[in-house]
Design a protein around this motif. Structure first.
Motif, PDB file in Angstrom:
ATOM      1  N   GLY A 170       0.796  -1.229   0.073  1.00 41.20           N
ATOM      2  CA  GLY A 170       0.066  -0.021  -0.008  1.00 41.20           C
ATOM      3  C   GLY A 170       0.849   1.238   0.122  1.00 41.20           C
ATOM      4  N   TRP A 171       2.096   0.973   0.383  1.00 42.24           N
ATOM      5  CA  TRP A 171       2.689   2.382   0.526  1.00 42.24           C
ATOM      6  C   TRP A 171       3.536   2.808  -0.676  1.00 42.24           C
ATOM      7  CZ3 TRP A 171       7.524   1.104  -1.119  1.00 42.24           C
ATOM      8  CH2 TRP A 171       7.969  -0.264  -0.741  1.00 42.24           C
ATOM      9  N   ASP A 172       3.545   1.846  -1.734  1.00 45.08           N
ATOM     10  CA  ASP A 172       3.991   1.887  -3.028  1.00 45.08           C
ATOM     11  C   ASP A 172       2.987   2.636  -3.740  1.00 45.08           C
ATOM     12  OD1 ASP A 172       5.652   2.213  -5.209  1.00 45.08           O
ATOM     13  OD2 ASP A 172       6.355   0.013  -5.346  1.00 45.08           O
ATOM     14  N   GLU A 173       2.580   3.931  -3.711  1.00 41.99           N
ATOM     15  CA  GLU A 173       1.459   4.426  -4.201  1.00 41.99           C
ATOM     16  C   GLU A 173       1.611   4.749  -5.706  1.00 41.99           C
ATOM     17  OE1 GLU A 173       0.337   8.088  -2.296  1.00 41.99           O
ATOM     18  OE2 GLU A 173      -0.345   6.929  -0.468  1.00 41.99           O
ATOM     19  N   ASP A 174       2.966   5.159  -6.146  1.00 42.75           N
ATOM     20  CA  ASP A 174       3.227   5.209  -7.487  1.00 42.75           C
ATOM     21  C   ASP A 174       3.016   4.067  -8.299  1.00 42.75           C
ATOM     22  OD1 ASP A 174       4.187   7.890  -6.913  1.00 42.75           O
ATOM     23  OD2 ASP A 174       6.271   7.378  -6.617  1.00 42.75           O
ATOM     24  N   PHE A 175       3.494   2.850  -7.862  1.00 41.93           N
ATOM     25  CA  PHE A 175       3.262   1.702  -8.548  1.00 41.93           C
ATOM     26  C   PHE A 175       1.841   1.298  -8.728  1.00 41.93           C
ATOM     27  CE2 PHE A 175       5.287  -2.722  -9.489  1.00 41.93           C
ATOM     28  CZ  PHE A 175       4.450  -2.977 -10.707  1.00 41.93           C
ATOM     29  N   ARG A 176       1.036   1.468  -7.780  1.00 42.76           N
ATOM     30  CA  ARG A 176      -0.395   1.129  -7.672  1.00 42.76           C
ATOM     31  C   ARG A 176      -1.060   2.018  -8.417  1.00 42.76           C
ATOM     32  NH1 ARG A 176      -3.374  -1.544  -3.502  1.00 42.76           N
ATOM     33  NH2 ARG A 176      -2.279  -2.676  -2.344  1.00 42.76           N
ATOM     34  N   GLU A 177      -0.767   3.362  -8.613  1.00 43.66           N
ATOM     35  CA  GLU A 177      -1.439   4.046  -9.766  1.00 43.66           C
ATOM     36  C   GLU A 177      -1.196   3.789 -11.048  1.00 43.66           C
ATOM     37  OE1 GLU A 177      -0.243   7.997  -8.735  1.00 43.66           O
ATOM     38  OE2 GLU A 177      -1.529   8.247  -6.760  1.00 43.66           O
ATOM     39  N   LEU A 178      -0.116   2.923 -11.283  1.00 45.14           N
ATOM     40  CA  LEU A 178       0.199   2.471 -12.677  1.00 45.14           C
ATOM     41  C   LEU A 178      -0.551   1.464 -13.214  1.00 45.14           C
ATOM     42  CD1 LEU A 178       4.281   2.761 -12.782  1.00 45.14           C
ATOM     43  CD2 LEU A 178       2.502   4.487 -13.843  1.00 45.14           C
ATOM     44  N   GLN A 179      -1.158   0.535 -12.222  1.00 39.84           N
ATOM     45  CA  GLN A 179      -1.838  -0.733 -12.705  1.00 39.84           C
ATOM     46  C   GLN A 179      -3.202  -0.205 -12.907  1.00 39.84           C
ATOM     47  OE1 GLN A 179      -1.471  -2.603  -8.288  1.00 39.84           O
ATOM     48  NE2 GLN A 179      -0.816  -4.376  -9.551  1.00 39.84           N
ATOM     49  N   PRO A 180      -3.521  -0.763 -14.201  1.00 39.76           N
ATOM     50  CA  PRO A 180      -4.845  -0.734 -14.766  1.00 39.76           C
ATOM     51  C   PRO A 180      -6.004  -1.040 -14.046  1.00 39.76           C
ATOM     52  CG  PRO A 180      -3.789  -2.180 -16.090  1.00 39.76           C
ATOM     53  CD  PRO A 180      -2.679  -1.667 -14.788  1.00 39.76           C
ATOM     54  N   VAL A 181      -7.037  -0.343 -13.766  1.00 39.76           N
ATOM     55  CA  VAL A 181      -8.158  -0.569 -13.013  1.00 39.76           C
ATOM     56  C   VAL A 181      -9.290  -1.408 -14.245  1.00 39.76           C
ATOM     57  CG1 VAL A 181     -10.252   0.086 -11.685  1.00 39.76           C
ATOM     58  CG2 VAL A 181      -7.856   0.845 -11.477  1.00 39.76           C
ATOM     59  N   ALA A 182      -9.816  -2.634 -13.748  1.00 40.20           N
ATOM     60  CA  ALA A 182     -10.892  -3.177 -14.391  1.00 40.20           C
ATOM     61  C   ALA A 182     -12.191  -2.550 -13.932  1.00 40.20           C
ATOM     62  CB  ALA A 182     -10.790  -4.682 -14.025  1.00 40.20           C
ATOM     63  N   PRO A 183     -12.679  -1.974 -15.264  1.00 43.75           N
ATOM     64  CA  PRO A 183     -14.106  -1.347 -15.133  1.00 43.75           C
ATOM     65  C   PRO A 183     -14.971  -2.154 -14.442  1.00 43.75           C
ATOM     66  CG  PRO A 183     -13.174  -0.858 -17.343  1.00 43.75           C
ATOM     67  CD  PRO A 183     -12.269  -1.975 -16.557  1.00 43.75           C
ATOM     68  N   GLY A 184     -15.904  -1.687 -13.635  1.00 42.19           N
ATOM     69  CA  GLY A 184     -17.075  -2.412 -12.976  1.00 42.19           C
ATOM     70  C   GLY A 184     -16.628  -3.775 -12.264  1.00 42.19           C
ATOM     71  N   LYS A 185     -15.362  -3.723 -11.618  1.00 42.44           N
ATOM     72  CA  LYS A 185     -14.967  -5.049 -10.725  1.00 42.44           C
ATOM     73  C   LYS A 185     -14.434  -4.371  -9.774  1.00 42.44           C
ATOM     74  CE  LYS A 185     -14.761  -8.343 -14.540  1.00 42.44           C
ATOM     75  NZ  LYS A 185     -15.975  -9.082 -14.159  1.00 42.44           N
ATOM     76  N   PHE A 186     -14.735  -5.032  -8.653  1.00 41.67           N
ATOM     77  CA  PHE A 186     -14.121  -4.653  -7.227  1.00 41.67           C
ATOM     78  C   PHE A 186     -13.738  -5.843  -6.254  1.00 41.67           C
ATOM     79  CE2 PHE A 186     -16.756  -1.019  -8.423  1.00 41.67           C
ATOM     80  CZ  PHE A 186     -15.968   0.075  -7.931  1.00 41.67           C
ATOM     81  N   ALA A 187     -12.712  -5.739  -5.818  1.00 44.13           N
ATOM     82  CA  ALA A 187     -11.773  -6.772  -5.141  1.00 44.13           C
ATOM     83  C   ALA A 187     -11.995  -6.678  -3.507  1.00 44.13           C
ATOM     84  CB  ALA A 187     -10.554  -7.045  -5.333  1.00 44.13           C
ATOM     85  N   CYS A 188     -12.444  -7.747  -2.826  1.00 49.76           N
ATOM     86  CA  CYS A 188     -12.481  -7.667  -1.476  1.00 49.76           C
ATOM     87  C   CYS A 188     -11.055  -7.619  -0.761  1.00 49.76           C
ATOM     88  CB  CYS A 188     -13.115  -8.984  -0.819  1.00 49.76           C
ATOM     89  SG  CYS A 188     -13.008  -9.184   0.913  1.00 49.76           S
ATOM     90  N   VAL A 189     -10.748  -6.614  -0.060  1.00 48.65           N
ATOM     91  CA  VAL A 189      -9.420  -6.314   0.576  1.00 48.65           C
ATOM     92  C   VAL A 189      -8.972  -7.386   1.299  1.00 48.65           C
ATOM     93  CG1 VAL A 189      -8.017  -4.838   1.987  1.00 48.65           C
ATOM     94  CG2 VAL A 189      -9.548  -3.963   0.463  1.00 48.65           C
ATOM     95  N   ALA A 190      -9.992  -8.202   2.157  1.00 50.19           N
ATOM     96  CA  ALA A 190      -9.659  -9.270   2.990  1.00 50.19           C
ATOM     97  C   ALA A 190      -9.226 -10.571   2.164  1.00 50.19           C
ATOM     98  CB  ALA A 190     -10.786  -9.403   3.972  1.00 50.19           C
ATOM     99  N   CYS A 191     -10.119 -11.158   1.190  1.00 49.15           N
ATOM    100  CA  CYS A 191      -9.865 -12.345   0.604  1.00 49.15           C
ATOM    101  C   CYS A 191      -9.686 -12.157  -0.737  1.00 49.15           C
ATOM    102  CB  CYS A 191     -10.974 -13.274   0.862  1.00 49.15           C
ATOM    103  SG  CYS A 191     -12.511 -12.770  -0.095  1.00 49.15           S
ATOM    104  N   GLY A 192      -9.805 -11.106  -1.516  1.00 48.90           N
ATOM    105  CA  GLY A 192      -9.540 -10.933  -2.818  1.00 48.90           C
ATOM    106  C   GLY A 192     -10.630 -11.498  -3.872  1.00 48.90           C
ATOM    107  N   ASN A 193     -11.726 -11.563  -3.226  1.00 42.72           N
ATOM    108  CA  ASN A 193     -13.039 -12.106  -3.958  1.00 42.72           C
ATOM    109  C   ASN A 193     -13.507 -11.017  -4.809  1.00 42.72           C
ATOM    110  OD1 ASN A 193     -15.452 -13.756  -4.821  1.00 42.72           O
ATOM    111  ND2 ASN A 193     -16.524 -12.138  -3.384  1.00 42.72           N
ATOM    112  N   VAL A 194     -13.711 -11.230  -6.271  1.00 44.60           N
ATOM    113  CA  VAL A 194     -13.943 -10.243  -7.196  1.00 44.60           C
ATOM    114  C   VAL A 194     -15.627 -10.121  -7.359  1.00 44.60           C
ATOM    115  CG1 VAL A 194     -13.733  -9.201  -9.612  1.00 44.60           C
ATOM    116  CG2 VAL A 194     -11.633 -10.065  -8.042  1.00 44.60           C
TER     117      VAL A 194
END
Length: 221
Positions: A170-194
């Motif tokens: 989470g602290w590597d915000e620069d790298f995270r911002e480069l990751q393309p977001v999948a439209p209309g899909k959300f992942a559970c922070v705890a288990c990763g279920n989409v």
């Protein structure tokens, strides 16, 4: 006789062997309960034997009233006990599972198996670190991740990666911002279920009942 036995009677050799058997079983039980990562790259029986041998040679080296036959008896007991246990386990799969544990599946189709991870004492950060070491960026790239009986990992990558939870710190915000977001899909922070949703879901995750969601990401090209 002082060099061989020190100041103890011959009966002390039998006592050392009996103590060693109890300590060996105690070490196996402790390692089994402490989690797979305690065993590392070697089996629990091998590690218990190595520790027992290391302990047995310490005192005679520093104490003049202890002879050398006691550690010899202990080492011989370790070797014989280890060979008997190994032979017994080789003939009986149930015994092998009891002593060494079994292979466990900690990720299935991009979803963390939280109850399994809790049982084998595996943290999310330790798992994510392993996946990052395999050059992965999110859980959607993982079809299966197995934790072997000795604590190592083996992975089967997905043929066609699906959107998943980012494993970038989470602290590597620069790298995270480069990751393309999948439209209309959300992942559970705890288990990763989409889950498919036009915006961040307000409901709890149906798999783990967690309430926090992050946009699912895809592989960075």
């Amino acid at each position: 006789m002082r060099i061989l036995m020190g100041d103890v009677p011959w009966s002390f050799l039998l006592e050392c062997s009996l103590r060693l058997v109890a300590m060996y079983l105690l070490l196996l039980t402790g390692l089994r309960l402490m989690g797979k990562r305690q065993a590392g790259q070697i089996s629990r029986t091998e590690l218990a034997g190595l520790v027992s041998i290391a302990v047995s040679i310490g005192i005679p080296l520093l104490s003049p009233d202890r002879g050398l036959l006691a550690p010899v008896a202990i080492v011989a007991t370790v070797v014989v006990l280890h060979r008997l246990v190994t032979r017994w386990a080789a003939k009986r799969p149930t015994a092998e599972r009891l002593l060494q544990g079994t292979v466990t599946t900690v990720v299935i189709d991009g979803v963390l198996q939280l109850p399994v991870m809790e049982r084998v004492v595996l943290s999310r950060e330790r798992l994510f670190s392993q996946l990052r070491g395999d050059s992965l960026e999110h859980l959607g790239q993982v079809k299966r991740l197995y934790m072997e009986a000795n604590g190592t990992f083996s992975m089967v990558e997905a043929d066609e990666p699906a959107p998943g939870l980012s494993i970038i710190p989470g602290w590597d915000e620069d790298f995270r911002e480069l990751q393309p977001v999948a439209p209309g899909k959300f992942a559970c922070v705890a288990c990763g279920n989409v889950e498919d949703a036009p915006q961040e879901p307000t409901k709890n995750c149906p798999r783990c009942n967690a309430s926090k969601w992050h946009p699912a990401v895809e592989v960075l090209e």
